[in-house]
Design a protein around this motif. Structure first.
Motif, PDB file in Angstrom:
ATOM      1  N   GLY A 137       0.815  -1.211   0.000  1.00 52.15           N
ATOM      2  CA  GLY A 137       0.000   0.000   0.000  1.00 52.15           C
ATOM      3  C   GLY A 137       0.844   1.254   0.000  1.00 52.15           C
ATOM      4  O   GLY A 137       1.781   1.384   0.778  1.00 52.15           O
ATOM      5  N   VAL A 138       0.516   2.168  -0.874  1.00 53.20           N
ATOM      6  CA  VAL A 138       1.264   3.423  -0.963  1.00 53.20           C
ATOM      7  C   VAL A 138       0.328   4.614  -0.828  1.00 53.20           C
ATOM      8  O   VAL A 138       0.671   5.736  -1.183  1.00 53.20           O
ATOM      9  N   GLU A 139      -0.853   4.358  -0.284  1.00 53.08           N
ATOM     10  CA  GLU A 139      -1.845   5.421  -0.217  1.00 53.08           C
ATOM     11  C   GLU A 139      -1.422   6.578   0.691  1.00 53.08           C
ATOM     12  O   GLU A 139      -1.909   7.699   0.552  1.00 53.08           O
ATOM     13  N   ASP A 140      -0.509   6.317   1.609  1.00 48.12           N
ATOM     14  CA  ASP A 140      -0.084   7.371   2.530  1.00 48.12           C
ATOM     15  C   ASP A 140       1.246   8.009   2.123  1.00 48.12           C
ATOM     16  O   ASP A 140       1.836   8.765   2.897  1.00 48.12           O
ATOM     17  N   VAL A 141       1.734   7.704   0.919  1.00 44.28           N
ATOM     18  CA  VAL A 141       2.998   8.265   0.450  1.00 44.28           C
ATOM     19  C   VAL A 141       2.728   9.600  -0.227  1.00 44.28           C
ATOM     20  O   VAL A 141       1.917   9.680  -1.155  1.00 44.28           O
ATOM     21  N   PRO A 142       3.392  10.691   0.205  1.00 42.59           N
ATOM     22  CA  PRO A 142       3.144  12.004  -0.405  1.00 42.59           C
ATOM     23  C   PRO A 142       3.678  12.065  -1.826  1.00 42.59           C
ATOM     24  O   PRO A 142       4.580  11.317  -2.206  1.00 42.59           O
ATOM     25  N   THR A 143       3.126  12.971  -2.602  1.00 42.34           N
ATOM     26  CA  THR A 143       3.573  13.150  -3.989  1.00 42.34           C
ATOM     27  C   THR A 143       3.972  14.612  -4.242  1.00 42.34           C
ATOM     28  O   THR A 143       3.837  15.107  -5.357  1.00 42.34           O
ATOM     29  N   ASP A 144       4.470  15.251  -3.195  1.00 40.01           N
ATOM     30  CA  ASP A 144       4.919  16.633  -3.324  1.00 40.01           C
ATOM     31  C   ASP A 144       6.363  16.738  -2.831  1.00 40.01           C
ATOM     32  O   ASP A 144       7.083  15.736  -2.771  1.00 40.01           O
ATOM     33  N   GLU A 145       6.785  17.938  -2.455  1.00 39.01           N
ATOM     34  CA  GLU A 145       8.167  18.158  -2.035  1.00 39.01           C
ATOM     35  C   GLU A 145       8.532  17.413  -0.751  1.00 39.01           C
ATOM     36  O   GLU A 145       9.712  17.285  -0.426  1.00 39.01           O
ATOM     37  N   THR A 146       7.532  16.924  -0.020  1.00 37.76           N
ATOM     38  CA  THR A 146       7.828  16.185   1.211  1.00 37.76           C
ATOM     39  C   THR A 146       8.156  14.716   0.954  1.00 37.76           C
ATOM     40  O   THR A 146       8.548  14.006   1.888  1.00 37.76           O
ATOM     41  N   HIS A 147       7.976  14.252  -0.278  1.00 41.49           N
ATOM     42  CA  HIS A 147       8.341  12.867  -0.601  1.00 41.49           C
ATOM     43  C   HIS A 147       9.820  12.659  -0.288  1.00 41.49           C
ATOM     44  O   HIS A 147      10.667  13.487  -0.633  1.00 41.49           O
ATOM     45  N   LEU A 148      10.138  11.541   0.355  1.00 44.17           N
ATOM     46  CA  LEU A 148      11.495  11.336   0.848  1.00 44.17           C
ATOM     47  C   LEU A 148      12.529  11.293  -0.273  1.00 44.17           C
ATOM     48  O   LEU A 148      13.650  11.809  -0.122  1.00 44.17           O
ATOM     49  N   VAL A 149      12.186  10.707  -1.398  1.00 41.93           N
ATOM     50  CA  VAL A 149      13.109  10.695  -2.528  1.00 41.93           C
ATOM     51  C   VAL A 149      13.370  12.120  -3.011  1.00 41.93           C
ATOM     52  O   VAL A 149      14.517  12.499  -3.285  1.00 41.93           O
ATOM     53  N   VAL A 150      12.324  12.911  -3.089  1.00 41.57           N
ATOM     54  CA  VAL A 150      12.478  14.301  -3.536  1.00 41.57           C
ATOM     55  C   VAL A 150      13.357  15.072  -2.553  1.00 41.57           C
ATOM     56  O   VAL A 150      14.255  15.824  -2.964  1.00 41.57           O
ATOM     57  N   ARG A 151      13.103  14.908  -1.266  1.00 42.85           N
ATOM     58  CA  ARG A 151      13.912  15.601  -0.266  1.00 42.85           C
ATOM     59  C   ARG A 151      15.389  15.232  -0.398  1.00 42.85           C
ATOM     60  O   ARG A 151      16.284  16.092  -0.290  1.00 42.85           O
ATOM     61  N   ALA A 152      15.662  13.950  -0.640  1.00 41.19           N
ATOM     62  CA  ALA A 152      17.055  13.513  -0.785  1.00 41.19           C
ATOM     63  C   ALA A 152      17.671  14.064  -2.069  1.00 41.19           C
ATOM     64  O   ALA A 152      18.850  14.436  -2.097  1.00 41.19           O
ATOM     65  N   ILE A 153      16.895  14.115  -3.139  1.00 43.49           N
ATOM     66  CA  ILE A 153      17.392  14.713  -4.382  1.00 43.49           C
ATOM     67  C   ILE A 153      17.735  16.184  -4.158  1.00 43.49           C
ATOM     68  O   ILE A 153      18.811  16.654  -4.556  1.00 43.49           O
ATOM     69  N   ARG A 154      16.818  16.918  -3.539  1.00 47.41           N
ATOM     70  CA  ARG A 154      17.054  18.347  -3.311  1.00 47.41           C
ATOM     71  C   ARG A 154      18.303  18.566  -2.457  1.00 47.41           C
ATOM     72  O   ARG A 154      19.128  19.450  -2.752  1.00 47.41           O
ATOM     73  N   LYS A 155      18.449  17.781  -1.398  1.00 47.62           N
ATOM     74  CA  LYS A 155      19.608  17.945  -0.513  1.00 47.62           C
ATOM     75  C   LYS A 155      20.901  17.643  -1.259  1.00 47.62           C
ATOM     76  O   LYS A 155      21.899  18.364  -1.132  1.00 47.62           O
ATOM     77  N   THR A 156      20.898  16.597  -2.081  1.00 51.19           N
ATOM     78  CA  THR A 156      22.098  16.215  -2.818  1.00 51.19           C
ATOM     79  C   THR A 156      22.431  17.236  -3.904  1.00 51.19           C
ATOM     80  O   THR A 156      23.598  17.615  -4.083  1.00 51.19           O
ATOM     81  N   CYS A 157      21.427  17.687  -4.624  1.00 52.59           N
ATOM     82  CA  CYS A 157      21.667  18.679  -5.668  1.00 52.59           C
ATOM     83  C   CYS A 157      22.221  19.966  -5.068  1.00 52.59           C
ATOM     84  O   CYS A 157      23.138  20.577  -5.631  1.00 52.59           O
ATOM     85  N   ALA A 158      21.682  20.386  -3.924  1.00 49.65           N
ATOM     86  CA  ALA A 158      22.200  21.589  -3.265  1.00 49.65           C
ATOM     87  C   ALA A 158      23.647  21.387  -2.848  1.00 49.65           C
ATOM     88  O   ALA A 158      24.493  22.282  -2.994  1.00 49.65           O
ATOM     89  N   HIS A 159      23.958  20.197  -2.341  1.00 47.51           N
ATOM     90  CA  HIS A 159      25.329  19.870  -1.936  1.00 47.51           C
ATOM     91  C   HIS A 159      26.283  19.921  -3.121  1.00 47.51           C
ATOM     92  O   HIS A 159      27.441  20.344  -2.983  1.00 47.51           O
ATOM     93  N   LEU A 160      25.795  19.517  -4.300  1.00 50.61           N
ATOM     94  CA  LEU A 160      26.639  19.462  -5.495  1.00 50.61           C
ATOM     95  C   LEU A 160      26.555  20.728  -6.336  1.00 50.61           C
ATOM     96  O   LEU A 160      27.238  20.839  -7.354  1.00 50.61           O
ATOM     97  N   GLY A 161      25.714  21.654  -5.921  1.00 58.05           N
ATOM     98  CA  GLY A 161      25.654  22.939  -6.622  1.00 58.05           C
ATOM     99  C   GLY A 161      24.894  22.924  -7.925  1.00 58.05           C
ATOM    100  O   GLY A 161      25.219  23.679  -8.842  1.00 58.05           O
ATOM    101  N   VAL A 162      23.872  22.064  -8.027  1.00 57.15           N
ATOM    102  CA  VAL A 162      23.049  22.033  -9.236  1.00 57.15           C
ATOM    103  C   VAL A 162      21.583  22.170  -8.843  1.00 57.15           C
ATOM    104  O   VAL A 162      21.197  21.882  -7.714  1.00 57.15           O
ATOM    105  N   GLU A 163      20.777  22.603  -9.800  1.00 57.49           N
ATOM    106  CA  GLU A 163      19.343  22.737  -9.566  1.00 57.49           C
ATOM    107  C   GLU A 163      18.597  22.434 -10.848  1.00 57.49           C
ATOM    108  O   GLU A 163      18.553  23.268 -11.762  1.00 57.49           O
ATOM    109  N   PRO A 164      18.007  21.242 -10.964  1.00 58.27           N
ATOM    110  CA  PRO A 164      17.260  20.916 -12.180  1.00 58.27           C
ATOM    111  C   PRO A 164      16.024  21.805 -12.288  1.00 58.27           C
ATOM    112  O   PRO A 164      15.406  22.160 -11.278  1.00 58.27           O
ATOM    113  N   PRO A 165      15.661  22.199 -13.512  1.00 61.64           N
ATOM    114  CA  PRO A 165      14.499  23.083 -13.675  1.00 61.64           C
ATOM    115  C   PRO A 165      13.199  22.438 -13.224  1.00 61.64           C
ATOM    116  O   PRO A 165      12.342  23.090 -12.629  1.00 61.64           O
ATOM    117  N   GLY A 166      13.031  21.171 -13.515  1.00 62.68           N
ATOM    118  CA  GLY A 166      11.826  20.452 -13.122  1.00 62.68           C
ATOM    119  C   GLY A 166      12.092  18.967 -13.095  1.00 62.68           C
ATOM    120  O   GLY A 166      13.054  18.479 -13.710  1.00 62.68           O
TER     121      GLY A 166
END
Length: 295
Positions: A53-82
């Motif tokens: 079941g994935v009914e309780d998994v968020p699909t916005d910026e709070t999604h854990l994969v998204v949070r990890a991507i954002r943190k890593t991209c900031a660490h590496l100095g990149v920012e994807p447009p979308g």
């Protein structure tokens, strides 16, 4: 990776009995995240590929994969447009099989791919382990195999070992969930010296048993540091561990539970083990860790 890429990340089991917050092992059950760079915005699609079941998994910026991507991209100095993410979840959530760590690791690996860089083992471990404050599950999902994890100051470290090829893990996964924060709250602030000494010896023995002498695994997986304190959170799992061990099977609670891990050499559990209410299946040891491939 401008055309998109796929991240495949293994589940993991932690502690392995006495190695509380120190031992982890990657298992052959995988989440997959497909990543596409877009002109702007964020779109997250989540599909249940066996995760219960994935009914309780968020699909916005709070999604854990998204949070990890954002943190890593900031660490590496990149920012994807979308970003457009398609997440196929096979690792059961909140069952002690490292689903959160796998999500973080997939996000870290995706961040490196978005930056056009090879994964830096040390930096990736700091980023991934920093989400949960310990490196056992994260290191296993990053590097595969058996990992020993520790922290010095504010830095996480790990050593990867190859488990003995005869070890065939079997997991028994119940339907109920367990939260790591809740089960950690059941642990006392101090333990008897005798119990600490016992676990130190068994943890040392476990390294030898897991890599060279599996016949010692029953003794090597005996724990006095955390499992019995957490037993009220999952009585059926605790009973199954006791039943299996009485039958000579090296069994322990996987991570924060409630999944039961059995380190067999046969890939099956003995008859009469009392696995009613559990989904039981053999999982290979994943020896490769997280993988990124172009689509």
């Amino acid at each position: 990776m401008s055309g998109g890429f796929r991240v495949t990340v293994p589940a993991s089991t932690a502690n392995l009995g006495p190695g509380f917050d120190a031992f982890g092992m990657a298992l052959g059950l995988h989440d997959v995240v497909e990543v596409q760079v877009t002109d702007g915005g964020l779109k997250v699609e989540v599909a249940d590929a066996g995760a219960g079941g994935v009914e309780d998994v968020p699909t916005d910026e709070t999604h854990l994969v998204v949070r990890a991507i954002r943190k890593t991209c900031a660490h590496l100095g990149v920012e994807p447009p979308g970003l457009h993410l398609r997440c196929f979840n096979a690792i059961p959530h909140a069952r002690g099989l490292g689903s959160s760590a796998a999500a973080v690791v997939s996000g870290v690996a995706a961040g490196y791919a978005l930056a056009g860089r090879e994964l830096d083992a040390f930096d990736a471990l700091q980023l991934a382990a920093g989400f949960e404050g310990h490196a056992d599950n994260a290191a296993a999902s990053l590097f595969g195999g058996l990992v020993l994890a520790w922290c010095e100051g504010d830095q996480f470290h790990t050593e990867r070992l190859t488990p003995h090829p005869s070890i065939r893990p079997v997991v028994a996964v119940p339907s109920e969930r367990s939260a790591t924060a809740t089960t950690r709250g059941l642990l006392p602030p101090a333990v008897p010296h005798a119990d600490a000494a016992h676990n130190a010896g068994r943890a040392a023995l476990a390294v030898h048993a897991l890599t060279a002498k599996p016949e010692l695994l029953l003794a090597a997986t005996e724990d006095r540091l955390h499992q019995h304190y957490r037993a009220p959170a999952y009585p059926a799992s605790t009973e199954l561990v006791a039943t299996l061990r009485a039958q000579g099977v090296p069994a322990a609670i996987s991570g924060a539970g409630p999944t039961v891990l059995a380190l067999t050499t046969t890939g099956i559990l003995p008859a009469g083990a009392g696995v009613e209410g559990f989904d039981v299946f053999e999982l290979a040891v994943d020896l490769t860790g997280v993988q990124v491939a172009a689509q």
